[in-house]
Enzyme design. Sequence first.
Site, PDB file in Angstrom:
ATOM      1  CG  ASP A 202      -2.190  -3.906  -2.499  1.00 31.22           C
ATOM      2  OD1 ASP A 202      -1.947  -2.841  -1.900  1.00 31.22           O
ATOM      3  OD2 ASP A 202      -3.246  -4.535  -2.333  1.00 31.22           O
ATOM      4  CG  HIS A 203       0.212   2.030  -3.008  1.00 30.60           C
ATOM      5  ND1 HIS A 203      -1.056   1.975  -3.514  1.00 30.60           N
ATOM      6  CD2 HIS A 203       0.190   3.011  -2.073  1.00 30.60           C
ATOM      7  CE1 HIS A 203      -1.805   2.885  -2.919  1.00 30.60           C
ATOM      8  NE2 HIS A 203      -1.086   3.526  -2.032  1.00 30.60           N
ATOM      9  CG  HIS A 265      -5.066  -0.602  -1.114  1.00 31.08           C
ATOM     10  ND1 HIS A 265      -4.062  -1.127  -1.889  1.00 31.08           N
ATOM     11  CD2 HIS A 265      -5.388   0.587  -1.684  1.00 31.08           C
ATOM     12  CE1 HIS A 265      -3.794  -0.291  -2.886  1.00 31.08           C
ATOM     13  NE2 HIS A 265      -4.591   0.754  -2.781  1.00 31.08           N
TER      14      HIS A 265
END
Length: 511
Positions: A202-203, A265
């Site tokens: 999950d960047h 996010h």
Amino acid sequence: MTRIENILNPLRDPRDKRLPRVAGPCVLVLFGVTGDLARKKLLPAIYDLANRGLLPPGFAVVGFARRDWEHQDFRQLAHDAVKEHARTPFREEVWNQLSEGIHFVPGTFDDDAAFEQLATAVKELDVKRGTGGNYAFYLSIPPKFFQDVVKQLQRSGLSKPSEGSWRRVVIEKPFGHDLASARELNEILHEVFPEESIFRIDHYLGKETVQNILALRFANTLYEPIWNRSYVDHVQITMAEDIGIGGRAGYFDGIGAARDVIQNHLLQLLALTAMEEPVSFEAESVRAEKAKILSAVRLPADLDTYSVRGQYAAGWQGGVKVPGFREEEGISPGSRTDTYAAMRLDIDTRRWAGVPFYLRTGKRLARRATEVALMFQRAPHLPFAQTDTEELGQNALVIRVQPDEGVTLRFGSKVPGTSMEVRDVNMDFDYGESFTESSPEAYERLLLDVLIGDPPLFPRQEEVELSWRILDPVEEYWDKHGAPESYPSGSWGPKAADEMMARDGRAWRRL
Ligand code: BG6
């Protein structure tokens, strides 16, 4: 000893924080090298890591794709991607060293022979570049192909580490499109890889400003006493984008904004903001606290009022006329996909009882901004004339995730002059001004963590499932109740989102 020699010194103490964390020998196998993510983020991040001296000489990248390419063709693609998108300056000597280790294997995911060839290629690299038999497989491909690739890795023997080496598999969100499919996906991965070898990206968790939420909360004494229901009135988490769906119609249509970014996010931002202090920053401690808070999230009973979805219509953005979602290439004219989503969530814990968390995200909004804003209760009594405080809002602590990375504290201050007029002012901490080094890209941090085998920034399956548990009922409700409300591109989203806040006597922050 020079800094670089020190970094490469195998006897250095890995706990020595003065030295950067450096990856050991390994091969990174990239599936999906022709995709946007590889070009814009992964290949540039690999170069940036090399440029910062964080990759060892015994490092190689192997691209795998359905292209009739030689190694040289892939090197050229990587070269162009690095030149266009890398964060750090291009240095010929770094590139030359890196590009010698860039290889390509052509093939499709159902081609057994291609995976045999891949197995031979990485073994050769072990000998040629001293990569030590350590392989990370990055699946930058649509989830429908995960199973094929994972099975091929098993069949060709690539997934099985030899004595003293490691195997890791990296997958990108979306992890499924609901709870059931997320579980299926997990089973597929688990048939071949143990949990500790699975890295779910999950960047947002790789972003400096997101990690700073933990530093802000747990390295200071200032905030903890007010970080609760006694002081906080509500929390707003916003991820606003000014872009449309670009060339991602195939991915986005049918998925929508809520599945695309709220499930991951935004709920991760919520978890980091709301969780209790972990006993340490070891992966298991942090993940356990996040899971605890996600399991305490409660959806409102009235989803009609407290969940909103929208879809962008044509409009103006930055002085340019832009098409509506349904006119975008590859989107069906009757699409009901949400490009905007907002909802109220409550958290049933002692700390947060009665403090709503409002989440919103949207594409083609007025500007790009991601932030977490804690809105504080108003002073119980104001000893001023009413006219003196008309411009006074709520105190707020805003964690600016992007693009102006930093933290803002908003409070009332006396306006210079002879009267006692009080108005809101901001006190800002700005990353760019306080630190000389620019923040690494999220993918630099996350790729390095994969290669080192450091898991705290990767969500585990439990968090993924808990997040789907929150979102699934909302999606089901939306499915049954009409189409999303349209909003003009360049605006702040559908009216229903403002009405939702107004119903609670609140308003979205103006960004
Ligand atoms: C991705 C979403 O995860 O995040 C995209 O799939 C979105 O739709 C992107 O545009 C935004 O990332 P960032 O880092 O630019 O905020």
